[in-house]
Design a protein around this motif. Structure first.
Motif, PDB file in Angstrom:
ATOM      1  N   VAL A 186      -7.589 -29.744 -11.485  1.00 24.06           N
ATOM      2  CA  VAL A 186      -7.842 -28.725 -10.450  1.00 24.06           C
ATOM      3  C   VAL A 186      -9.001 -29.196  -9.563  1.00 24.06           C
ATOM      4  O   VAL A 186      -8.938 -29.129  -8.331  1.00 24.06           O
ATOM      5  N   ALA A 187     -10.060 -29.699 -10.200  1.00 27.33           N
ATOM      6  CA  ALA A 187     -11.230 -30.184  -9.453  1.00 27.33           C
ATOM      7  C   ALA A 187     -10.867 -31.368  -8.561  1.00 27.33           C
ATOM      8  O   ALA A 187     -11.278 -31.453  -7.403  1.00 27.33           O
ATOM      9  N   SER A 188     -10.042 -32.291  -9.082  1.00 29.47           N
ATOM     10  CA  SER A 188      -9.699 -33.488  -8.304  1.00 29.47           C
ATOM     11  C   SER A 188      -8.680 -33.201  -7.204  1.00 29.47           C
ATOM     12  O   SER A 188      -8.574 -33.956  -6.233  1.00 29.47           O
ATOM     13  N   GLY A 189      -7.942 -32.093  -7.352  1.00 29.87           N
ATOM     14  CA  GLY A 189      -6.931 -31.720  -6.351  1.00 29.87           C
ATOM     15  C   GLY A 189      -7.505 -31.553  -4.963  1.00 29.87           C
ATOM     16  O   GLY A 189      -6.806 -31.717  -3.957  1.00 29.87           O
ATOM     17  N   ALA A 190      -8.794 -31.257  -4.905  1.00 26.83           N
ATOM     18  CA  ALA A 190      -9.460 -31.060  -3.613  1.00 26.83           C
ATOM     19  C   ALA A 190      -9.526 -32.344  -2.806  1.00 26.83           C
ATOM     20  O   ALA A 190      -9.622 -32.311  -1.579  1.00 26.83           O
ATOM     21  N   PHE A 191      -9.480 -33.462  -3.481  1.00 24.48           N
ATOM     22  CA  PHE A 191      -9.713 -34.738  -2.786  1.00 24.48           C
ATOM     23  C   PHE A 191      -8.464 -35.613  -2.736  1.00 24.48           C
ATOM     24  O   PHE A 191      -8.516 -36.760  -2.337  1.00 24.48           O
ATOM     25  N   LEU A 192      -7.329 -35.042  -3.175  1.00 29.90           N
ATOM     26  CA  LEU A 192      -6.083 -35.812  -3.162  1.00 29.90           C
ATOM     27  C   LEU A 192      -5.198 -35.368  -2.010  1.00 29.90           C
ATOM     28  O   LEU A 192      -4.911 -34.186  -1.874  1.00 29.90           O
ATOM     29  N   HIS A 193      -4.774 -36.292  -1.197  1.00 29.06           N
ATOM     30  CA  HIS A 193      -3.851 -35.977  -0.110  1.00 29.06           C
ATOM     31  C   HIS A 193      -2.713 -36.984  -0.139  1.00 29.06           C
ATOM     32  O   HIS A 193      -2.543 -37.774   0.762  1.00 29.06           O
ATOM     33  N   LEU A 194      -1.986 -36.965  -1.204  1.00 28.38           N
ATOM     34  CA  LEU A 194      -0.908 -37.936  -1.353  1.00 28.38           C
ATOM     35  C   LEU A 194       0.444 -37.252  -1.225  1.00 28.38           C
ATOM     36  O   LEU A 194       0.788 -36.382  -2.030  1.00 28.38           O
ATOM     37  N   ASP A 195       1.196 -37.632  -0.206  1.00 28.91           N
ATOM     38  CA  ASP A 195       2.535 -37.072  -0.033  1.00 28.91           C
ATOM     39  C   ASP A 195       3.389 -37.357  -1.260  1.00 28.91           C
ATOM     40  O   ASP A 195       4.253 -36.568  -1.631  1.00 28.91           O
ATOM     41  N   MET A 196       3.100 -38.487  -1.898  1.00 28.77           N
ATOM     42  CA  MET A 196       3.886 -38.896  -3.061  1.00 28.77           C
ATOM     43  C   MET A 196       3.776 -37.883  -4.210  1.00 28.77           C
ATOM     44  O   MET A 196       4.731 -37.666  -4.945  1.00 28.77           O
ATOM     45  N   ILE A 197       2.598 -37.282  -4.335  1.00 25.43           N
ATOM     46  CA  ILE A 197       2.393 -36.307  -5.415  1.00 25.43           C
ATOM     47  C   ILE A 197       3.323 -35.118  -5.228  1.00 25.43           C
ATOM     48  O   ILE A 197       3.907 -34.607  -6.174  1.00 25.43           O
ATOM     49  N   TRP A 198       3.488 -34.670  -3.954  1.00 21.56           N
ATOM     50  CA  TRP A 198       4.373 -33.518  -3.721  1.00 21.56           C
ATOM     51  C   TRP A 198       5.808 -33.880  -4.096  1.00 21.56           C
ATOM     52  O   TRP A 198       6.540 -33.071  -4.640  1.00 21.56           O
ATOM     53  N   ILE A 199       6.202 -35.108  -3.763  1.00 20.05           N
ATOM     54  CA  ILE A 199       7.588 -35.521  -4.061  1.00 20.05           C
ATOM     55  C   ILE A 199       7.802 -35.582  -5.572  1.00 20.05           C
ATOM     56  O   ILE A 199       8.796 -35.070  -6.093  1.00 20.05           O
ATOM     57  N   ILE A 200       6.827 -36.176  -6.289  1.00 16.51           N
ATOM     58  CA  ILE A 200       6.915 -36.256  -7.759  1.00 16.51           C
ATOM     59  C   ILE A 200       6.985 -34.845  -8.344  1.00 16.51           C
ATOM     60  O   ILE A 200       7.782 -34.560  -9.250  1.00 16.51           O
ATOM     61  N   ALA A 201       6.152 -33.936  -7.805  1.00 19.34           N
ATOM     62  CA  ALA A 201       6.119 -32.535  -8.272  1.00 19.34           C
ATOM     63  C   ALA A 201       7.490 -31.896  -8.128  1.00 19.34           C
ATOM     64  O   ALA A 201       7.990 -31.223  -9.046  1.00 19.34           O
ATOM     65  N   ASP A 202       8.116 -32.121  -6.991  1.00 12.29           N
ATOM     66  CA  ASP A 202       9.432 -31.548  -6.714  1.00 12.29           C
ATOM     67  C   ASP A 202      10.490 -32.098  -7.674  1.00 12.29           C
ATOM     68  O   ASP A 202      11.329 -31.355  -8.183  1.00 12.29           O
TER      69      ASP A 202
END
Length: 455
Positions: free
Chosen positions: A397-413
């Motif tokens: 949760v703390a690190s989410g503030a500094f991550l802007h990776l489009d790839m993460i959204w795709i993996i999440a999906d």
């Protein structure tokens, strides 16, 4: 890097393509027909049951608290951003297909939450354990499917819906509407999440039981204000939704036009994404309910899909259509914010309402998914792994503030879609258990009524 991203995007499009959507809706259609349109016949009963107390020693939290915990995970950015995305892609007709997915999804949600209570067990601390892992292991008899589900769901909790998209939504909303820096918001959010989640299900349910009803009412009132102010156009908006669902939508303004197929796909995909019927998440909360009847809890749980999609997503959708915001160049949260600014004729109040809704919706989603991840960890590694998991979760949760990776959204999906597959296999294989339990419950109810009348 671009090659990896395009490969992941191809996998994502395949996972969330027609086969999974047909399986999700098809399961709902099957249970709707086999259970005799249960979600229509017993919705008033189910809504009444939410607020009725049941004296049961089995369970960790009340049925109402279990429903609020499940709703805390489903009512999230999907209700504000997801609806805007669906209408931007598929036009107003997407809202109709979202309704259809929700209507059949109610039957799926009923079935999966019934099974969660039927096959639940307890851990070595006496807390309830339940969800697709347990009905796949003990009902279907497949440890492979059970483990697959637990791994995918844990992935969603840590790297998907449970963390990064919600954290970013909160930080963006706080920065844009309240001028609070991302660093300060991230620190406050991390402390709040740690404080609530370390207390376990009772603590999460306590917060969810207060915040979820309050934020849902707040958001519905905000949407109703837009609808009432633009009430003269309401009939035309509903007509547009229904006509567009079967004829597609022509290009207008910033809207590029959409075919019927695109309306169906975006409406169903975003609807399922929002209410999570068939994904197997809500059963993990339902299993903690204090109840002696799996059918009763199934009925209560299916109201979650009704509240999430039929009420809250509809409100957002109508606000977007009535104000014409869907025809502009904006997308996602910006489109919804613009709709409120036009609808309320106030450039300050509109965005403030959307941002406040987003912050609370996203915060409770983090809490709900923290609990789901914990249940998966207990299944995979036992109760000893709970504390390390919670520490890692808070760190994410703390690190989410500094991550802007489009790839993460795709993996999440992708992981989100993969969760549904073992769960839907379980629902299909255990369909007769659901039908039998339902028949027994309502036969018992009617015989009790007959006895009371004769007496």
């Amino acid at each position: 890097m671009n090659n990896l991203q395009s490969t992941l995007q191809t996998i994502d499009n395949f996972v969330w393509g027609p086969p999974l959507l047909i399986l999700l809706v098809g399961t709902g259609v099957y249970f709707t027909l086999k259970l005799g349109l249960l979600q229509f016949r017993y919705l008033p009963t189910a809504l009444r049951l939410i607020f009725s107390k049941e004296n049961s020693s089995n369970g960790d939290i009340s049925s109402f608290a279990a429903l609020c915990t499940a709703l805390s995970a489903t009512i999230g950015t999907g209700n504000i951003v997801g609806v805007a995305t669906a209408i931007k892609l598929g036009g107003p007709g997407a809202l109709f297909w979202m309704w259809l997915a929700a209507v059949f999804g109610m039957a799926t949600k009923y079935a999966e939450c019934l099974l969660a209570v039927k096959y639940r067990t307890t851990d070595d601390k006496g807390q309830m354990l339940g969800g697709p892992m347990y009905y796949l292991r003990d009902g279907v008899g497949s440890r492979v499917l059970a483990t697959m589900f637990a791994v995918f769901a844990l992935g969603v909790a840590c790297f998907g819906i449970g963390t990064f998209p919600q954290v970013n939504a909160i930080l963006d909303a706080s920065e844009i509407s309240y001028g609070v820096s991302r660093e300060i918001s991230a620190t406050v959010l991390t402390i709040l999440v740690a404080f609530v989640t370390l207390g376990g299900i009772k603590s999460i349910a306590k917060v969810a039981g207060k915040v979820v009803p309050a934020m849902a009412v707040f958001y519905v009132i905000a949407c109703m204000s837009v609808i009432i102010i633009n009430a003269d156009q309401l009939y035309g908006a509903i007509e547009l939704v229904i006509v567009s669902a079967f004829t597609g939508t022509a290009a207008t303004g910033g809207f590029v036009g959409a075919s019927i197929m695109l309306a169906i796909q975006s409406g169903i995909a975003r609807g399922v994404f929002s209410n999570e019927s068939g994904l197997g998440s809500a059963p993990m909360a339902a299993a903690a309910a204090q109840t002696d009847s799996c059918v009763r809890q199934g009925l209560i749980s299916m109201t979650g899909t009704f509240i999430d999609t039929i009420i809250i997503c509809t409100m957002t959708g109508l606000a977007l259509i009535l104000t014409g915001a869907w025809q502009g160049d904006l997308a996602g949260a910006a489109m919804t914010t613009h709709a409120f600014a036009i609808g309320l004729n106030n450039d300050t109040l509109g965005p403030l309402l959307v941002s406040t809704g987003l912050i609370f919706f996203a915060f409770t989603t983090i809490l709900g998914w923290n609990y789901y991840g914990e249940r998966c960890v207990v299944y995979l590694m036992g109760t000893k792994a709970v504390l390390p998991y919670k520490i890692i979760f808070v760190g994410l949760v703390a690190s989410g503030a500094f991550l802007h990776l489009d790839m993460i959204w795709i993996i999440a999906d992708i992981v989100n879609g993969l969760m549904a597959i073992p769960n839907l296999i379980g629902l299909v294989l255990l369909r007769n258990v659901v039908i039998e339990e339902t028949k027994l419950y309502f036969a018992g109810k009617s015989s009790n009524t007959t006895l009371a009348v004769n007496h």
